[in-house]
Design an enzyme around this catalytic site. Structure first.
Site, PDB file in Angstrom:
ATOM      1  N   CYS A  21      -0.150  15.551  -8.244  1.00  0.00           N
ATOM      2  CA  CYS A  21      -0.559  14.157  -8.129  1.00  0.00           C
ATOM      3  C   CYS A  21      -1.073  13.713  -9.493  1.00  0.00           C
ATOM      4  O   CYS A  21      -1.590  14.540 -10.250  1.00  0.00           O
ATOM      5  CB  CYS A  21      -1.669  14.048  -7.083  1.00  0.00           C
ATOM      6  SG  CYS A  21      -2.297  12.386  -6.856  1.00  0.00           S
ATOM      7  N   HIS A  62       2.248  11.538   1.301  1.00  0.00           N
ATOM      8  CA  HIS A  62       1.307  11.781   0.198  1.00  0.00           C
ATOM      9  C   HIS A  62       0.476  10.522  -0.073  1.00  0.00           C
ATOM     10  O   HIS A  62      -0.757  10.578  -0.147  1.00  0.00           O
ATOM     11  CB  HIS A  62       2.106  12.188  -1.046  1.00  0.00           C
ATOM     12  CG  HIS A  62       1.278  12.401  -2.281  1.00  0.00           C
ATOM     13  ND1 HIS A  62       1.046  13.652  -2.813  1.00  0.00           N
ATOM     14  CD2 HIS A  62       0.636  11.526  -3.110  1.00  0.00           C
ATOM     15  CE1 HIS A  62       0.282  13.523  -3.891  1.00  0.00           C
ATOM     16  NE2 HIS A  62       0.032  12.247  -4.101  1.00  0.00           N
ATOM     17  N   GLU A  63       1.154   9.395  -0.208  1.00  0.00           N
ATOM     18  CA  GLU A  63       0.447   8.144  -0.535  1.00  0.00           C
ATOM     19  C   GLU A  63      -0.448   7.699   0.624  1.00  0.00           C
ATOM     20  O   GLU A  63      -1.557   7.202   0.401  1.00  0.00           O
ATOM     21  CB  GLU A  63       1.444   7.043  -0.904  1.00  0.00           C
ATOM     22  CG  GLU A  63       2.357   7.370  -2.089  1.00  0.00           C
ATOM     23  CD  GLU A  63       1.619   7.754  -3.369  1.00  0.00           C
ATOM     24  OE1 GLU A  63       0.434   7.422  -3.520  1.00  0.00           O
ATOM     25  OE2 GLU A  63       2.245   8.401  -4.225  1.00  0.00           O
ATOM     26  N   HIS A  66      -3.791   9.267   0.643  1.00  0.00           N
ATOM     27  CA  HIS A  66      -4.734   8.650  -0.306  1.00  0.00           C
ATOM     28  C   HIS A  66      -5.532   7.526   0.368  1.00  0.00           C
ATOM     29  O   HIS A  66      -6.685   7.291   0.012  1.00  0.00           O
ATOM     30  CB  HIS A  66      -4.001   8.104  -1.532  1.00  0.00           C
ATOM     31  CG  HIS A  66      -3.516   9.172  -2.481  1.00  0.00           C
ATOM     32  ND1 HIS A  66      -4.182  10.346  -2.714  1.00  0.00           N
ATOM     33  CD2 HIS A  66      -2.424   9.210  -3.273  1.00  0.00           C
ATOM     34  CE1 HIS A  66      -3.515  11.068  -3.600  1.00  0.00           C
ATOM     35  NE2 HIS A  66      -2.439  10.402  -3.955  1.00  0.00           N
TER      36      HIS A  66
END
Ligand SMILES: [Zn+2]
Length: 72
Positions: A21, A62-63, A66
């Protein structure tokens, strides 16, 4: 491609992988799903529903982590 307020409706085929990342040095192990169905708003704020697989599905997961404060 903008994906606004995504919600994962379904997920299939969990697997273990390693990711990096921009917020990290190196790689970390994580679990992702090979196939996800996502409901979201497009650039015109129109509701869409789409199935994503493979690397695109991995990036979305993944995003979306966040959003919850999870780096990996
Ligand atoms: Zn990241």
């Amino acid at each position: 491609m903008p994906i606004i307020n995504p919600v994962v409706l379904n997920k299939e085929k969990i697997y273990e992988t390693e990711e990096s990342c921009l917020s990290l040095i190196g790689f970390r192990k994580t679990k992702r799903y090979e196939k996800i169905e996502v409901e979201y708003l497009d650039r015109n704020f129109k509701k869409q529903k789409k199935v994503f697989t493979g690397f695109t599905a991995q990036i979305i997961q993944h995003e979306m982590d966040h959003f919850e404060g999870i780096i990996i």
